[in-house]
Design an enzyme around this catalytic site. Structure first.
Site, short mmCIF file in Angstrom:
data_model
loop_
_atom_site.label_atom_id
_atom_site.label_comp_id
_atom_site.label_asym_id
_atom_site.label_seq_id
_atom_site.Cartn_x
_atom_site.Cartn_y
_atom_site.Cartn_z
N LEU A 118 75.31 -10.35 1.88
CA LEU A 118 75.23 -9.97 0.46
C LEU A 118 76.45 -9.12 0.14
O LEU A 118 76.74 -8.15 0.84
CB LEU A 118 73.95 -9.17 0.19
CG LEU A 118 72.63 -9.86 0.55
CD1 LEU A 118 71.45 -8.93 0.23
CD2 LEU A 118 72.48 -11.18 -0.20
N GLU A 172 64.33 0.10 5.63
CA GLU A 172 65.56 -0.02 4.85
C GLU A 172 65.70 -1.44 4.31
O GLU A 172 65.50 -2.41 5.06
CB GLU A 172 66.79 0.24 5.72
CG GLU A 172 66.93 1.66 6.20
CD GLU A 172 68.28 1.91 6.87
OE1 GLU A 172 68.56 3.10 7.11
OE2 GLU A 172 69.03 0.95 7.17
N GLU A 220 66.55 -2.86 8.44
CA GLU A 220 66.26 -2.06 9.63
C GLU A 220 65.07 -1.15 9.36
O GLU A 220 64.82 -0.82 8.21
CB GLU A 220 67.46 -1.15 9.97
CG GLU A 220 68.62 -1.88 10.60
CD GLU A 220 69.87 -1.02 10.70
OE1 GLU A 220 69.75 0.21 10.80
OE2 GLU A 220 70.96 -1.60 10.66
N ARG A 264 62.18 7.65 12.56
CA ARG A 264 62.33 9.12 12.59
C ARG A 264 62.20 9.70 11.19
O ARG A 264 62.18 8.96 10.19
CB ARG A 264 63.73 9.45 13.09
CG ARG A 264 64.79 8.86 12.18
CD ARG A 264 66.19 9.37 12.41
NE ARG A 264 67.07 9.01 11.31
CZ ARG A 264 67.62 7.83 11.12
NH1 ARG A 264 67.39 6.86 11.97
NH2 ARG A 264 68.40 7.62 10.07
N ARG A 286 74.51 15.75 -0.31
CA ARG A 286 74.80 16.27 1.04
C ARG A 286 76.17 16.96 1.02
O ARG A 286 77.20 16.29 0.84
CB ARG A 286 74.86 15.14 2.06
CG ARG A 286 73.58 14.37 2.23
CD ARG A 286 73.73 13.45 3.43
NE ARG A 286 72.60 12.55 3.55
CZ ARG A 286 72.42 11.71 4.57
NH1 ARG A 286 73.32 11.68 5.55
NH2 ARG A 286 71.37 10.91 4.62
C1 MV4 Z 1 74.31 -6.13 5.40
C2 MV4 Z 1 75.17 -6.15 4.28
C3 MV4 Z 1 75.29 -7.32 3.58
N1 MV4 Z 1 74.60 -8.41 3.97
N2 MV4 Z 1 73.64 -7.23 5.74
C4 MV4 Z 1 75.32 -1.73 6.88
C5 MV4 Z 1 74.44 -0.78 7.59
C6 MV4 Z 1 73.38 -1.59 8.21
N3 MV4 Z 1 72.15 -0.87 8.18
C7 MV4 Z 1 73.34 -2.84 7.41
N4 MV4 Z 1 74.51 -2.85 6.62
C8 MV4 Z 1 74.78 -3.90 5.81
N5 MV4 Z 1 74.11 -5.02 6.12
C9 MV4 Z 1 73.79 -8.35 5.04
N6 MV4 Z 1 73.12 -9.43 5.41
C10 MV4 Z 1 75.84 -4.97 3.94
C11 MV4 Z 1 75.64 -3.84 4.71
C12 MV4 Z 1 76.34 -2.66 4.28
C13 MV4 Z 1 75.64 -1.52 3.87
C14 MV4 Z 1 74.27 -1.48 3.86
C15 MV4 Z 1 73.59 -0.35 3.47
C16 MV4 Z 1 74.31 0.76 3.05
C17 MV4 Z 1 75.67 0.73 3.05
C18 MV4 Z 1 76.36 -0.40 3.45
C19 MV4 Z 1 77.75 -0.41 3.44
C20 MV4 Z 1 78.40 -1.51 3.85
C21 MV4 Z 1 77.71 -2.64 4.29
#
Ligand code: MV4
Length: 451
Positions: free
Chosen positions: A206, A278, A290, A294, A340
């Site tokens: 995405l 999340e 995810e 915690r 923060r």
């Molecule tokens: C993604 C995504 C776009 N598409 N998964 C970054 C942290 C990890 N928890 C998952 N992340 C992402 N996964 C798909 N399939 C974009 C991110 C991502 C992101 C996600 C949450 C908060 C900040 C972010 C910053 C960059 C990329």
């Protein structure tokens, strides 16, 4: 069976203080540990007793499980609260705590282990009816042909993630088929080197999601409730800067449905304690990424909007008490925002440890400050740079923004660089004040790229 009176707080800084306060509230004794760099910190005054467990590097102190267990025995603790970071999501530590005859304040080690494996967590959520991104069923297979077929079925762009990753570590975006095989090989090798586990998986990528999360809490009697959602989209390099609750611009009924599914998944797995699901949100849809097992840094915005003390509730459920509220009792009121404040340059984000000559926290109606700071505090260079969380609550988002602007303008941290001025700027950024920014917004306005 799960009774305890003395809680070892296996952490430092603001969260150690936050947990010590919750212990006091319940008439529990809090005991503390500190590294050589943290000797004499005032939050230790809230502890019935505390010991130095080792040298300054976290690896020899806050991350050293045997030392922490020895300290727990020495201090007569019968439970351990891990806080966030450090050992808080380490299933082997949770096992060792229980093995030592102590209560681990958190979910069981097998659940922590399962959620720590992002492939297992994703499979689990798909089975539980929590919405996930189109992607692999389990780990990505070895055969090149199979991988190509899977990517084609998912649809480009795809993202490759490490099973042992999380929090943005070990991800690779693949824009088109020609880049697939090199990315898969590189991702496997990187995962093997970084985590000692080469398992990877694939999802639809995405490009402009919001980061929305659901807070849950569950007891040992099989009750699980969700405590609303938070928007944590304002972040840089996977470090959140601003969080808020409730989530705006999304139908609350859709969020409630999602919350119910999370609570249902918790009941199904026998989850105990606080946790966070999340999600990415894009084009009117939520996708699980995810689960955090915690307490999270941003828990106060949920506390301010629900009136529920999450840390107190964590302690109660760890004591075997039933949740003191039902889902029907949980209502969200007004709007809360957290900024923060970190010891970093507000433009380069280079850490700025050092001596704080003067600390003047903000105050007034609807203002909460979670911090361990005091005048002449020396910020050590060895740990994360969080100095203080300024949390405001207002009748509505406008009111909360106004309170945050006032609170930030009143806050004074002399002696080191902090992100205070950046937060003041962000509270006047039109996209942020309008709401609904995506996870790349901050990097866009700062003029740099991430991922
Ligand atoms: C993604 C995504 C776009 N598409 N998964 C970054 C942290 C990890 N928890 C998952 N992340 C992402 N996964 C798909 N399939 C974009 C991110 C991502 C992101 C996600 C949450 C908060 C900040 C972010 C910053 C960059 C990329």
């Amino acid at each position: 069976m799960s009774e305890f009176r003395r809680v070892l707080i296996a952490n430092r800084g603001e969260i150690a203080l936050r947990i010590a306060r919750a212990c006091r509230l319940l008439g529990l004794e809090a005991v503390g540990i500190y590294s050589e760099a943290d000797a004499g910190l005032p939050h230790l005054r809230l502890m019935a007793q505390s010991v130095c467990i080792g040298p300054t590097p976290a690896s020899a102190s806050y991350l050293d499980s045997p030392r922490i267990l020895r300290a727990a025995k020495f201090l007569g603790a019968d439970a351990i609260h891990p806080g966030y970071g450090f050992l808080s999501e380490n299933a082997n530590f949770a096992d060792a705590v229980v093995e030592a005859g102590l209560v681990f304040i958190g979910p069981s080690a097998p659940i922590m282990r399962e959620m720590g494996d992002k492939i297992a967590a994703r499979c689990h959520m798909m089975r539980s009816g929590v919405p996930c991104l189109p992607g692999t069923e389990g780990a990505l297979p070895q055969g090149q042909g199979d991988v190509e077929k899977i990517a084609a079925r998912i649809g480009y762009p795809v993202i490759i993630k490490a099973a042992a990753g999380g929090g943005g570590r070990g991800m690779r975006v693949v824009p088109e088929p020609g880049a697939l095989s090199a990315a898969v090989e590189a991702a496997r090798e990187e995962a093997r080197r970084a985590f000692g586990n080469s398992a990877i998986y694939m999802e639809r990528f995405l490009s402009h999601p919001r980061h929305i999360e659901i807070q849950i809490i569950a007891d040992t009697q099989g009750n699980a409730v969700w405590l609303g959602a938070r928007d944590c989209s304002v972040q840089r390099r996977h470090q959140k800067l601003i969080e808020e609750a409730p989530v705006i611009g999304i139908n609350p009924l859709i969020i409630a449905q999602l919350g119910e599914r999370c609570a249902h998944a918790c009941r199904e797995m026998g989850y105990v304690g606080a946790g966070t699901f999340e999600f990415l949100y894009e084009n009117e849809s939520f996708f699980f990424i995810e689960m955090n097992t915690r307490l999270q840094v941003e828990h106060p915005v949920t506390e301010m909007t629900t009136g529920i003390d999450i840390v107190e509730t964590q302690l109660r459920v760890a004591l075997g008490q039933p949740l003191p509220f039902t889902q029907a009792d949980v209502r969200t009121n007004g709007h809360a925002i957290e900024c923060r404040i970190t010891a970093e340059d507000p433009e380069t984000f280079i850490p700025s440890p050092g001596l704080i000559h003067r600390w003047r926290p903000p105050g007034g109606p609807g203002v909460r400050v979670d911090t361990h700071l005091y005048d002449h505090y020396l910020v050590p260079p060895h740990y994360d740079s969080l100095l203080a969380k300024i949390i405001v609550h207002g009748r509505n988002r406008e009111d909360a923004l106004a309170r945050m602007r006032a609170a930030l303008s009143e806050t004074q941290v002399d002696g080191i660089s902090t992100t205070l001025s950046l937060h003041a700027r962000l509270m006047n950024d039109p996209a942020i004040t309008n709401g609904c920014v995506d996870v790349h917004h901050l990097e866009r306005i700062l003029g740099v790229r991430d991922v």
